[in-house]
Design an enzyme around this catalytic site. Structure first.
Site, mmCIF file in Angstrom:
data_model
loop_
_atom_site.group_PDB
_atom_site.id
_atom_site.type_symbol
_atom_site.label_atom_id
_atom_site.label_comp_id
_atom_site.label_asym_id
_atom_site.label_seq_id
_atom_site.Cartn_x
_atom_site.Cartn_y
_atom_site.Cartn_z
ATOM 1 N N GLU A 278 -16.731 -15.253 7.775
ATOM 2 C CA GLU A 278 -16.324 -14.365 6.687
ATOM 3 C C GLU A 278 -17.327 -14.433 5.532
ATOM 4 O O GLU A 278 -17.662 -13.416 4.911
ATOM 5 C CB GLU A 278 -14.929 -14.765 6.205
ATOM 6 C CG GLU A 278 -14.124 -13.639 5.610
ATOM 7 C CD GLU A 278 -12.681 -14.068 5.402
ATOM 8 O OE1 GLU A 278 -11.827 -13.651 6.199
ATOM 9 O OE2 GLU A 278 -12.398 -14.817 4.445
ATOM 10 N N GLU A 281 -20.268 -12.495 6.493
ATOM 11 C CA GLU A 281 -19.943 -11.059 6.410
ATOM 12 C C GLU A 281 -20.003 -10.583 4.960
ATOM 13 O O GLU A 281 -20.531 -9.501 4.671
ATOM 14 C CB GLU A 281 -18.550 -10.812 7.004
ATOM 15 C CG GLU A 281 -18.191 -9.330 7.084
ATOM 16 C CD GLU A 281 -16.753 -9.097 7.540
ATOM 17 O OE1 GLU A 281 -16.058 -10.073 7.911
ATOM 18 O OE2 GLU A 281 -16.328 -7.915 7.518
ATOM 19 N N CYS A 298 -6.753 -13.085 7.114
ATOM 20 C CA CYS A 298 -6.182 -14.164 7.924
ATOM 21 C C CYS A 298 -4.661 -14.239 7.866
ATOM 22 O O CYS A 298 -4.050 -14.870 8.710
ATOM 23 C CB CYS A 298 -6.800 -15.491 7.534
ATOM 24 S SG CYS A 298 -6.923 -15.745 5.778
ATOM 25 N N SER A 318 -11.985 -7.838 5.956
ATOM 26 C CA SER A 318 -12.979 -8.549 6.753
ATOM 27 C C SER A 318 -12.654 -8.342 8.226
ATOM 28 O O SER A 318 -11.480 -8.308 8.619
ATOM 29 C CB SER A 318 -12.922 -10.038 6.419
ATOM 30 O OG SER A 318 -13.567 -10.782 7.420
ATOM 31 N N LYS A 357 2.766 -14.773 12.495
ATOM 32 C CA LYS A 357 1.770 -15.275 13.447
ATOM 33 C C LYS A 357 2.196 -15.011 14.883
ATOM 34 O O LYS A 357 1.360 -14.887 15.780
ATOM 35 C CB LYS A 357 1.530 -16.766 13.236
ATOM 36 C CG LYS A 357 0.706 -17.090 11.996
ATOM 37 C CD LYS A 357 -0.784 -16.872 12.230
ATOM 38 C CE LYS A 357 -1.593 -17.086 10.964
ATOM 39 N NZ LYS A 357 -2.914 -16.448 11.042
ATOM 40 N N GLU A 360 1.106 -11.594 15.457
ATOM 41 C CA GLU A 360 -0.361 -11.535 15.517
ATOM 42 C C GLU A 360 -0.857 -11.945 16.908
ATOM 43 O O GLU A 360 -1.717 -11.285 17.494
ATOM 44 C CB GLU A 360 -0.972 -12.471 14.456
ATOM 45 C CG GLU A 360 -2.492 -12.429 14.413
ATOM 46 C CD GLU A 360 -3.076 -13.467 13.452
ATOM 47 O OE1 GLU A 360 -2.744 -14.654 13.567
ATOM 48 O OE2 GLU A 360 -3.869 -13.081 12.583
ATOM 49 N N GLU A 365 -5.041 -6.556 21.325
ATOM 50 C CA GLU A 365 -6.488 -6.817 21.324
ATOM 51 C C GLU A 365 -6.819 -8.308 21.263
ATOM 52 O O GLU A 365 -7.996 -8.677 21.331
ATOM 53 C CB GLU A 365 -7.166 -6.078 20.161
ATOM 54 C CG GLU A 365 -6.808 -6.543 18.763
ATOM 55 C CD GLU A 365 -5.544 -5.883 18.206
ATOM 56 O OE1 GLU A 365 -4.771 -5.311 19.012
ATOM 57 O OE2 GLU A 365 -5.322 -5.962 16.986
ATOM 58 N N CYS A 503 0.436 -19.856 2.568
ATOM 59 C CA CYS A 503 1.135 -20.300 3.784
ATOM 60 C C CYS A 503 2.068 -21.471 3.542
ATOM 61 O O CYS A 503 2.995 -21.693 4.309
ATOM 62 C CB CYS A 503 0.136 -20.716 4.843
ATOM 63 S SG CYS A 503 -0.708 -19.331 5.534
HETATM 64 FE FE1 HC0 Z 1 -2.106 -19.996 7.228
HETATM 65 FE FE2 HC0 Z 1 -4.329 -19.624 8.248
HETATM 66 S S1 HC0 Z 1 -3.981 -20.714 6.265
HETATM 67 S S2 HC0 Z 1 -2.921 -17.931 7.700
HETATM 68 O O1 HC0 Z 1 -2.018 -19.334 5.561
HETATM 69 O O2 HC0 Z 1 -6.646 -18.227 7.238
HETATM 70 O O3 HC0 Z 1 0.214 -19.216 8.970
HETATM 71 O O4 HC0 Z 1 -1.163 -22.836 7.092
HETATM 72 O O5 HC0 Z 1 -2.817 -21.254 9.834
HETATM 73 O O6 HC0 Z 1 -4.699 -18.448 11.008
HETATM 74 O O7 HC0 Z 1 -6.202 -21.779 8.874
HETATM 75 C C1 HC0 Z 1 -0.600 -19.560 8.260
HETATM 76 C C2 HC0 Z 1 -1.401 -21.746 7.096
HETATM 77 C C3 HC0 Z 1 -2.951 -20.599 8.889
HETATM 78 C C4 HC0 Z 1 -4.638 -18.917 9.971
HETATM 79 C C5 HC0 Z 1 -5.532 -21.004 8.717
HETATM 80 C C6 HC0 Z 1 -5.736 -18.694 7.661
#
Ligand code: HC0
Length: 569
Positions: A278, A281, A298, A318, A357, A360, A365, A503
């Site tokens: 990132e 980028e 993310c 990104s 997640k 995700e 893809e 998170c």
């Molecule tokens: Fe998160 Fe992550 S920091 S989104 O907030 O970037 O869920 O803890 O794992 O993938 O590393 C969540 C937390 C993650 C990812 C990381 C990011």
């Protein structure tokens, strides 16, 4: 300040306080259901009733303002009987499957019924019986367990600005539903799980994938590996009888090994890799006239949000995959090769603080390894349940280290779990990439903390200052996106995390009960950083080895194929 007396105890409180807040300041616990310390008060459930001298009837303490000289009684026979009646009326039409409910022993209705000494329900109510809403990868909604407190409506609209839920119908038929009573998969839900994080009962919970993971672990033909997200290590202990904010990294690794995972790795490894990709980028966009501001990609609840609500701004995102998905792609390629294991036999599990997640990992893809890159995602709460199920006394476990090579992470990687952390981690490395020099002070206080939107201008070198902005919660994201649309966002880089605090306050974490509770987790994240041997992503030797021996360079061909993605307008 206003002087009042509660249960014979005198207290001075700010004149804007409610009776409930005044009682809390005295350590008096008044039961509540619709009240949530971080949401607008509603006064809907009436379980927090108290006696106020001179008032014509009992009052709901969560919405009743204090007055000079007020005398309050929270524990009279009248009060106890009224509260009991309210709870019995709720139980009269509530399902009685408590023993098999996902919220068994963490249900607020159950706790209050127990605390109030409800041993029988005097009313014979008709039970609600709605079909489950479970056609999405992240959340399960059971309206039969809804007590109409409205917390999910307020979290989704006030905190997230998404407005999925509202009340529908009247009287006994009142429900909380998405528009037209559609399923969450049919409306603009981001799957952030903040509704589940505030629901007092089992009406909204994460989809439970623990059985699938147990089955994989039990299958001798499978090599089951697990990655653990940055924020899990500062919250898992709470669900296993340890104090809020306890850092449990080593115990968590031991527990995962005892559960039967073949290898235990760290998402911090690919958080560091994300910084390389990132950060490169960003430099590429700055140098070659790419779309700015560049926005992080993310947090999957956030990605869902921009896809659903601001598709015209998707080219600001990104292209870097999230650390979870970078890990998944490497697990069945790089790691499989290194370990000499056929990728078809690898089951890749992640432990995340996040319900989005799950969605995700299920995106079509996300299979650049040739297989589904991440097979199963468990929330912190689900992992805690597996640990209990296995009979482990978590607090007594020895500490263990993550396995190599995907278990090496930096302090920069761990602060991804707090709002502002991705920006701080990126700044630590971007300065090095641009100037070739290491920073003297790697801690950027301006990007830390719970302010909804933070801005900073960070000098990188002569003539170049990085302008950054950070938002957490989707309501705050909306403010920044509207600024971009209006051409008023004079930033190079924006970090957005869907959940409050980032998170660490994810929708899959143990339920947060107060602002102090939230802060303890944030403090623990930064403590993990300061205690790390490696504190900058570009100092991670395992990531350096990955580039040198296998991946080539950031933004190279292999990286492009495995570590970058596209979005759906
Ligand atoms: Fe998160 Fe992550 S920091 S989104 O907030 O970037 O869920 O803890 O794992 O993938 O590393 C969540 C937390 C993650 C990812 C990381 C990011």
């Amino acid at each position: 300040m206003v002087n009042i007396t509660i249960d014979g105890q005198k207290v001075a409180v700010p004149k804007t306080s409610t009776v409930l807040e005044a009682a809390i300041s005295l350590g008096i616990k008044i039961p509540t259901l619709c009240y949530h310390p971080e949401l607008r008060v509603e006064g809907a459930c009436r379980v927090c009733m108290v006696e106020v001298e001179g008032a014509r009837s009992l009052v709901a303490s969560c919405v009743y303002p204090v007055n000079e000289g007020m005398i309050v009684r929270t524990n009279t026979a009248n009060v106890r009987e009224a509260r009991k009646t309210v709870v019995e009326l709720l139980l009269a039409n509530h399902p009685t499957d408590c023993l098999s409910c996902q919220r068994n022993l963490s249900c607020e209705l159950q706790t209050i019924a127990s605390d109030l000494g409800v041993r029988e329900v005097r009313f014979d109510g008709e039970k609600k019986n709605y079909p489950l809403d479970a056609n999405n990868p992240s959340l399960v909604r059971d309206q039969s367990k809804c007590i109409l407190c409205g917390r999910c409506i307020r979290a989704c609209s006030e905190r997230q600005g998404v407005h999925v839920y509202s009340f529908a119908n009247r009287g006994f038929d009142t429900t909380v539903v998405p528009a037209f009573d559609l399923g969450l998969d049919e409306v603009a839900c981001t799957y952030c799980g903040q509704c589940a994080a505030v629901c007092p009962t089992g009406a909204i919970v994460e989809k439970d994938d623990t059985e699938k993971v147990w089955n994989a672990i039990s299958d001798p033909s499978k090599h089951v590996i697990v990655q653990t997200a940055p924020a899990v290590r500062v919250a898992l202990g709470e669900a296993l009888d340890l104090p809020n904010g306890t850092i449990v990294t080593g115990k968590m690794v031991t527990a995962l090994k005892r559960l039967g995972f073949d290898k235990v790795f760290d998402t911090n490894f690919t958080a560091d890799l994300t910084i390389w990709e990132e950060g490169s980028e960003l430099i590429d966009r700055l140098t070659n006239g790419g779309k700015l501001p560049m926005i992080t990609s993310c947090s999957p609840g956030w990605v869902n949000f921009i896809e659903l609500k601001y598709p015209d701004l998707l080219d600001h995102l990104s292209s870097a995959k999230s650390p979870q998905q970078m890990f998944g792609a490497l697990a069945k390629t790089y790691y499989a090769e290194k370990a000499g294991i056929d990728p078809k036999d690898i089951v890749s599990v992640s432990i995340m603080p996040c319900t989005a997640k799950k969605a995700e990992a299920a995106r079509p893809e996300m299979n650049s390894s040739g297989y589904q890159d991440v097979d199963y995602v468990l929330t912190t709460r689900e992992l805690a349940r597996m640990i209990r199920e296995a009979g482990l006394t978590f607090g007594k476990l020895e500490e263990a280290d993550f396995d190599a090579p995907l278990g090496v992470g930096s302090g920069a990687g761990v602060i991804f779990g707090a709002t502002g952390g991705v920006t701080e981690a990126a700044l630590r490395t971007v300065v090095k990439l641009v100037t070739g020099n290491e920073l003297d002070n790697i801690e950027f206080q301006a990007v830390r903390g719970m302010t909804g939107i933070k801005e900073a201008a960070v000098p990188i070198k002569d003539g170049l200052t990085a302008k950054v902005a950070i938002a957490h919660t989707l309501a705050n994201a909306r403010i920044l996106l509207d600024k971009i649309r209006a051409g008023e966002a004079d930033y190079h880089f924006i970090e957005i995390m869907a959940c409050p605090g980032g998170c660490s306050g994810g929708g899959g974490q143990p339920i947060i009960t107060s602002a102090e509770h939230r802060q303890k987790r944030m403090d623990a994240i930064y403590e993990c950083d300061t205690c790390s041997d490696i504190r900058k992503s570009h100092d991670n030797p395992a990531v350096a080895e990955l580039y040198e021996t296998w991946l080539g360079k950031p933004l190279g061909e292999k990286s492009h194929h495995l570590l970058h993605t596209h979005y759906h307008p």
